[in-house]
Motif scaffolding. Structure first.
Motif, PDB file in Angstrom:
ATOM      1  N   SER A 219      -1.713  -3.989  -5.830  1.00 46.67           N
ATOM      2  CA  SER A 219      -1.271  -2.873  -4.974  1.00 46.67           C
ATOM      3  C   SER A 219      -2.472  -2.009  -4.598  1.00 46.67           C
ATOM      4  O   SER A 219      -3.532  -2.109  -5.223  1.00 46.67           O
ATOM      5  CB  SER A 219      -0.266  -1.990  -5.720  1.00 46.67           C
ATOM      6  OG  SER A 219      -0.918  -1.388  -6.822  1.00 46.67           O
ATOM      7  N   ARG A 220      -2.294  -1.166  -3.564  1.00 48.58           N
ATOM      8  CA  ARG A 220      -3.272  -0.122  -3.243  1.00 48.58           C
ATOM      9  C   ARG A 220      -2.496   1.190  -3.149  1.00 48.58           C
ATOM     10  O   ARG A 220      -1.425   1.230  -2.527  1.00 48.58           O
ATOM     11  CB  ARG A 220      -3.933  -0.376  -1.880  1.00 48.58           C
ATOM     12  CG  ARG A 220      -5.118  -1.313  -1.888  1.00 48.58           C
ATOM     13  CD  ARG A 220      -5.423  -1.809  -0.505  1.00 48.58           C
ATOM     14  NE  ARG A 220      -4.232  -2.412   0.095  1.00 48.58           N
ATOM     15  CZ  ARG A 220      -3.768  -3.617  -0.203  1.00 48.58           C
ATOM     16  NH1 ARG A 220      -4.391  -4.382  -1.086  1.00 48.58           N
ATOM     17  NH2 ARG A 220      -2.662  -4.075   0.344  1.00 48.58           N
TER      18      ARG A 220
ATOM     19  N   THR B 289       0.872  -1.176   0.000  1.00 50.15           N
ATOM     20  CA  THR B 289       0.000   0.000   0.000  1.00 50.15           C
ATOM     21  C   THR B 289       0.909   1.225   0.000  1.00 50.15           C
ATOM     22  O   THR B 289       1.834   1.301   0.809  1.00 50.15           O
ATOM     23  CB  THR B 289      -0.872   0.035   1.274  1.00 50.15           C
ATOM     24  OG1 THR B 289      -1.648  -1.159   1.326  1.00 50.15           O
ATOM     25  CG2 THR B 289      -1.796   1.247   1.275  1.00 50.15           C
TER      26      THR B 289
ATOM     27  N   LYS C  80      -0.954   4.243  -9.787  1.00 49.11           N
ATOM     28  CA  LYS C  80      -2.046   3.307 -10.091  1.00 49.11           C
ATOM     29  C   LYS C  80      -1.958   2.812 -11.541  1.00 49.11           C
ATOM     30  O   LYS C  80      -2.165   1.636 -11.823  1.00 49.11           O
ATOM     31  CB  LYS C  80      -3.399   4.000  -9.864  1.00 49.11           C
ATOM     32  CG  LYS C  80      -3.752   4.159  -8.385  1.00 49.11           C
ATOM     33  CD  LYS C  80      -5.097   4.866  -8.250  1.00 49.11           C
ATOM     34  CE  LYS C  80      -5.465   5.026  -6.787  1.00 49.11           C
ATOM     35  NZ  LYS C  80      -6.620   5.897  -6.560  1.00 49.11           N
TER      36      LYS C  80
END
Ligand SMILES: C[S@@+](CC[C@H](N)C(=O)[O-])C[C@H]1O[C@@H](n2cnc3c(N)ncnc32)[C@H](O)[C@@H]1O
Length: 257
Positions: free
Chosen positions: A97-98, A74, A87
């Motif tokens: 992923s974040r 993250t 992103k």
């Protein structure tokens, strides 16, 4: 002063410039390269299977490099341009992923979640006015027994370039280009604060992090200051009266159970 807005505007512009820079080498990263440096890979150790929070992740190259090493990542950053780019890169590479766009303090206050690892690096702390609030955020985001790791530019260097070593309440506000080779033309307003190593260490201890390692390096893995000399491949030095200036420090700690 609305330092957050000032820095967000400048970091949004910097993120755009950085994506196109040789310094960040996005093409090489997309081709499979890692943006991480030997220092943090060696000192942080195995991350595979661990949840890793990257504070001030910029546009995500290091975050996604940890993902390539098996971490469940993250990333958090103030710049919406940086987070949108992270992103996109993540999507393009098919990496899990974040990425969250938030001020670090707001993230600490508003987002739940405890991670195995909290990581931050190279040029992060100077954007934060309150080192105690930063350390409390780090501690809050870690599981008991979780690992904190920072690799940061050594504030001792600041003295040689006309900045305070010790913390001042008011920020240093200046107009400057950015540190990538394509980033000198546009001057951006930046608000920064100095944090001596003793303040960083004491803030972490007070927040409940047991320091297990503190290192200082006489070189930087980045060629980002005037007058650096690459004595060994990927190791850039600066000296004063014949002696090396400390350029990087690292801290590894564990959140007390
Ligand atoms: C020098 S960069 C970090 C460098 C990183 N090691 C890299 O090269 O990818 C500093 C980052 O801190 C972020 N930042 C600055 N102030 C912040 C804040 N208050 N909260 C969260 N992120 C912030 C900026 O947007 C920027 O992406």
């Amino acid at each position: 002063m609305d330092y957050l807005n000032i820095n967000k505007i400048s970091w949004d512009k910097r993120a755009k410039i950085h994506v196109d820079s040789e310094f960040y080498d996005v093409e090489g990263f997309l081709g499979g390269g890692s943006s991480l440096q030997d220092i943090e890979i060696r000192e942080l150790g195995e991350v595979s299977g661990k949840t890793l929070l990257h504070l001030q992740c910029h546009f995500g190259l290091d975050t996604l490099s940890w993902a390539r090493l098996g971490a469940d990542v993250t990333g958090v950053d103030l710049s919406s341009v940086a987070i949108d780019t992270a992103k996109l890169l993540s999507l393009q590479l098919g990496l899990e992923s974040r990425f969250i766009c938030a001020d670090l303090y707001r993230f600490g206050d508003e987002f739940d979640g405890e991670y195995d690892v909290v990581f931050t690096s190279y040029g992060a702390l100077c954007w934060l006015p309150d080192i105690h609030r930063w350390a409390a955020t780090v501690a809050r985001c870690l599981k008991p027994g979780g690992t904190f790791y920072i690799a940061e530019f050594h504030p001792f260097y600041d003295i040689f370039f006309g900045y305070s070593y010790f913390h001042l309440t008011d920020p240093d506000v200046e107009e400057a280009g950015t540190y990538t080779e394509n980033g000198q033309a546009e001057k951006l307003t930046l608000a920064t604060w100095a944090h001596p190593i003793s303040d960083v260490v004491n803030a972490l201890i007070e927040a409940g992090i047991e320091i297990i390692q503190l290192n200082e390096y006489p070189y930087s893995p980045y060629n980002c200051f005037d007058g650096m000399e690459e004595r060994d491949r990927g190791r850039f030095y600066l000296s004063h009266k014949g002696y090396d200036i400390p350029l990087i420090y690292t801290i590894k700690g564990v959140k007390r159970e």
